[in-house]
Design an enzyme around this catalytic site. Structure first.
Site, PDB file in Angstrom:
ATOM      1  N   THR A 181       4.127  10.546  46.339  1.00 29.33           N
ATOM      2  CA  THR A 181       4.067  11.946  47.306  1.00 29.33           C
ATOM      3  C   THR A 181       1.947  12.272  47.099  1.00 29.33           C
ATOM      4  O   THR A 181       1.746  10.864  48.161  1.00 29.33           O
ATOM      5  CB  THR A 181       4.046  13.596  46.618  1.00 29.33           C
ATOM      6  OG1 THR A 181       3.996  13.711  45.164  1.00 29.33           O
ATOM      7  CG2 THR A 181       5.327  13.806  46.715  1.00 29.33           C
ATOM      8  N   LYS A 204       7.678   8.439  39.859  1.00 25.43           N
ATOM      9  CA  LYS A 204       6.590   8.915  40.721  1.00 25.43           C
ATOM     10  C   LYS A 204       5.681  10.306  40.247  1.00 25.43           C
ATOM     11  O   LYS A 204       6.987  10.862  39.247  1.00 25.43           O
ATOM     12  CB  LYS A 204       7.137   8.836  42.145  1.00 25.43           C
ATOM     13  CG  LYS A 204       8.109  10.856  42.635  1.00 25.43           C
ATOM     14  CD  LYS A 204       7.552  11.319  42.105  1.00 25.43           C
ATOM     15  CE  LYS A 204       6.282  12.017  43.070  1.00 25.43           C
ATOM     16  NZ  LYS A 204       6.038  13.548  42.825  1.00 25.43           N
ATOM     17  N   THR A 215       5.390  17.227  40.888  1.00 28.06           N
ATOM     18  CA  THR A 215       7.175  16.455  40.397  1.00 28.06           C
ATOM     19  C   THR A 215       7.382  14.931  39.864  1.00 28.06           C
ATOM     20  O   THR A 215       6.396  14.298  40.797  1.00 28.06           O
ATOM     21  CB  THR A 215       8.600  16.880  41.331  1.00 28.06           C
ATOM     22  OG1 THR A 215       8.028  17.963  42.551  1.00 28.06           O
ATOM     23  CG2 THR A 215       9.373  16.128  41.163  1.00 28.06           C
ATOM     24  N   GLU A 295      -3.307  13.321  39.502  1.00 19.85           N
ATOM     25  CA  GLU A 295      -4.836  13.646  40.409  1.00 19.85           C
ATOM     26  C   GLU A 295      -5.716  13.636  39.632  1.00 19.85           C
ATOM     27  O   GLU A 295      -5.708  14.595  39.175  1.00 19.85           O
ATOM     28  CB  GLU A 295      -4.075  14.448  41.529  1.00 19.85           C
ATOM     29  CG  GLU A 295      -2.156  14.966  41.540  1.00 19.85           C
ATOM     30  CD  GLU A 295      -1.649  16.292  42.053  1.00 19.85           C
ATOM     31  OE1 GLU A 295      -2.043  17.057  41.461  1.00 19.85           O
ATOM     32  OE2 GLU A 295      -1.100  15.831  43.221  1.00 19.85           O
ATOM     33  N   ASN A 414      -6.223  20.089  44.058  1.00 18.72           N
ATOM     34  CA  ASN A 414      -4.829  20.855  44.640  1.00 18.72           C
ATOM     35  C   ASN A 414      -4.944  22.217  44.759  1.00 18.72           C
ATOM     36  O   ASN A 414      -4.373  22.602  44.880  1.00 18.72           O
ATOM     37  CB  ASN A 414      -4.233  20.759  42.857  1.00 18.72           C
ATOM     38  CG  ASN A 414      -3.426  20.282  42.073  1.00 18.72           C
ATOM     39  OD1 ASN A 414      -2.495  20.205  42.701  1.00 18.72           O
ATOM     40  ND2 ASN A 414      -4.304  18.932  41.695  1.00 18.72           N
ATOM     41  N   SER A 419      -1.324  22.379  52.443  1.00 18.57           N
ATOM     42  CA  SER A 419      -2.147  22.335  53.877  1.00 18.57           C
ATOM     43  C   SER A 419      -2.365  20.818  54.821  1.00 18.57           C
ATOM     44  O   SER A 419      -1.875  20.500  54.082  1.00 18.57           O
ATOM     45  CB  SER A 419      -3.746  22.747  54.482  1.00 18.57           C
ATOM     46  OG  SER A 419      -4.277  22.068  52.958  1.00 18.57           O
TER      47      SER A 419
END
Lengths: 419, 419
Positions: A181, A204, A215, A295, A414, A419
């Site tokens: 993702t 992942k 996740t 991230e 984040n 969006s």
């Protein structure tokens, strides 16, 4: 490549690898490194951006034993509820995974979608010649919470994925790509025991059980001969010291799932100890890859609390510091702000004496017996890897948590995710 | 201004104010609004940037009763250890507060510095004609952890502050300025009961007990007649529902301190209920000001958990959501990402049923019975104030936590704080 190692059915593996747990660990292979597994990754059209979004892992046996560990969140996604149910049998023929949607908070219709997906996999595999029931198919999903999955795209994708199943490395790598993702690279690891038996895995996301909401999905495969009970013991031991000690932001996904499947195709039955060590080595390496690709990460941080009264207390202490926003922003700024470390450990509900605590950054003491050490503010933290070591000097227990800094990139990624 | 209100010794207060707790609340006055108090704020040279950094609050009596609430962090700064000790008497003549250094993690020498500061205040006040012992002087410090205070600047500053003590409003406002660190505005509030008795207060920082490490210091004064026990009861009740429910990032400072001093100068002895209500109103307003000026704030967020099994469970639930980095970054992005809200409440260790939870943003339902509501993704969160309401539908308890978003500004400010 060692002379006695010829991976079947995967291609040869030329990576030099690292010696660990009695085997050779490489990152060029994943779930299809062990014999008896096929995998595929395709574009079903679930993701709006046209990237691969559907993966399938098939266990061709002869054995089908399996185990799983799932999110501790009380809000569980439909695929988690489905997979927990089918795993009560201790058997799995296949795992189907989609990115592009979490199928969480979708109510009874969402659960029906997971069920229908498993039925579709079972039917397609049966048509393909591998007799399969829906109860032998685990389902994993990852993506935005709250939307139904586009079943009109997912179900035809299942048939396509079955057709694409390949025994070679490319199938495993395709699958590792299809579950991404916000990941920027696929994560794979395989441990080869001199060509005799193997463990492989893909993952992942950024966490599990305590970790990030991005996740975490992970499928581990092995060609060892092992019962469901042995797999369960190995997997719980492995996740406890790997994924459970990866904590990016303290959040826990609705979808986190780690599965372990054994084909028995090697005809080798390792001891429980050997099996646990091998699964742990693969999980640990995947956890390292997840940390490095979290991230917005700009720093890879290992927080160790040692000298604690117990392993539980060391874990609580390390987790508290690893989650502290003020410690994490200081690390982002390469600032050896040890005062924030003391303030963070001071709120952990564990036994400690403020006047005995010693803190080091990358091996340089910055605080000794609760008081700043000379030169503490000049310690260089400009590098990517940061070891933060906190010695409570109360007992003998030590635990290390992997985490990251809290960066502009984290906020950016984040604040714009849905969006 | 009401006809019967003439604040003594402060200047008249022309602000219209808000009716609350049987009185009139204004933000133009602080600790010198009640009779019997003087205050000062000066530049002692502790801060490198030349801003005001030393404040003094003097209770001229006739009574000297006092109470305090301190950080729950096990790592406590020297001034906290000192002030806890002197408050065992239930009496305070003065409070001296410095910004520019926390005097935390400074060992026995740091404690000696706090002690010496109190002695200097006592000596200077005694020279000035107000007989004072060091044991009647509380000390508060805020700033970077780990460095000793520049006593060569602080001690002369104490004498200067005593000379500057003024009875009017300007003293209270000067003091409110002198305790600021990353605050962008001073925070004051005063509650007037028709000129009969008053409560005033000043605060700096962003939290208390659970909240941000940007140390929260608060001094509340009243001219009511009240014993130390009555003050203690009022202060604990007030902080429990105000500062304790302000949670910017879950961190807790080594220095957090809230003090309440009563002069008895009004000759009015309110009931316990009236006293608690007045102190609560002032603390609640200061908490609101702290939230609005939190580091990097772009959104003022109120997280309510209702329908919980108990108040404790509602509090735990609201705090868990308020601390969740993924919820906070979504709010920064004006993204009504209710899935993250469900994932956050799902990890709170409280009783809940995922299929009964209802979530609203600013009054618009986005999730009903655990499933997304129509139009949920289109709810407009572009404004500054965001109400996040979570109904568990288990019981009757409700708690609201004030928090903020997690913004680039927060990361920026906290990654560069010690430099």
């Amino acid at each position: 490549m060692t002379a006695d190692f010829t991976p079947e059915p995967g291609q040869p593996d030329d990576a030099p690898g690292t010696e660990v747990a009695g085997g050779r660990l490489v990152r060029s292979q994943g779930v299809t490194a062990p014999a008896g597994f096929r995998a595929a990754g395709i574009t079903a059209g679930i993701k709006a951006n046209g990237n691969a979004d559907l993966a399938l892992v098939l266990n061709e046996g002869p054995e089908l034993s399996a185990a799983g560990v799932f999110t501790a969140n009380k809000v569980k996604a439909a695929p988690v509820l489905w997979s927990q149910q089918v795993l009560t049998t201790g058997r799995l023929r296949a795992v189907v995974l989609n990115s592009g949607g979490a199928n969480a908070c979708t109510g009874a219709p969402g659960f029906q979608d997971s069920h229908k997906t498993a039925e579709e996999v079972a039917a397609a595999l049966s048509n393909w010649g591998t007799d399969t029931g829906a109860v032998e198919v685990a389902v994993c999903s990852t993506g935005l919470i709250g939307d139904r999955l586009p079943m009109d795209k997912l179900l035809p994708g299942v048939t396509e994925a079955v057709h694409e199943l390949a025994g070679g490395l490319s199938g495993g790598t395709d699958a590792a790509y299809a579950i991404m993702t916000t990941d920027t690279v696929p994560k794979q690891a395989a441990l080869h025991h001199s060509g005799k038996w193997n463990v492989g895995g893909m993952a992942k996301g950024a966490g599990m059980l305590a970790p990030a909401l991005a996740t975490m999905l992970c499928v581990i495969t092995t060609d060892a001969v092992a019962s469901a009970e042995q797999l369960d013991e190995a997997l719980r031991a492995a996740t406890r010291v790997s994924f459970d000690r990866l904590d990016v932001d303290g959040a826990t996904s609705t979808n986190d799932t780690v599965l372990l499947l054994a084909s028995g195709a090697s005809n080798v039955a390792p001891s429980q100890e050997e099996l646990t060590a091998a699964v742990t080595a693969v999980c640990d390496d995947l956890a390292d890859q997840l940390m490095a690709d979290a991230e917005g990460v700009t720093k890879r941080v290992r927080v160790t609390v040692r000298g604690a009264a117990s392993e539980d207390e060391a874990l609580i202490g390390a987790r508290t510091v690893a989650r502290d926003s003020l410690v994490k922003t200081a690390v982002f700024g390469s600032d050896p702000n040890w005062g924030r470390v003391l303030a963070a450990i001071g709120i952990a509900p564990i036994e400690l004496d403020p006047d005995r605590i010693t803190v080091s950054f990358n091996g340089s003491p910055v605080c000794i017996d609760g008081v700043g050490a000379p030169g503490a503010r000049e310690v260089d933290l400009s590098g990517v890897d940061i070891d933060l070591d906190i010695d409570l000097r109360i007992g003998d227990a030590a635990v290390t948590i992997r985490t990251t800094d809290l960066s502009h990139g984290y906020v950016e990624e984040n604040s714009a995710y849905s969006s």
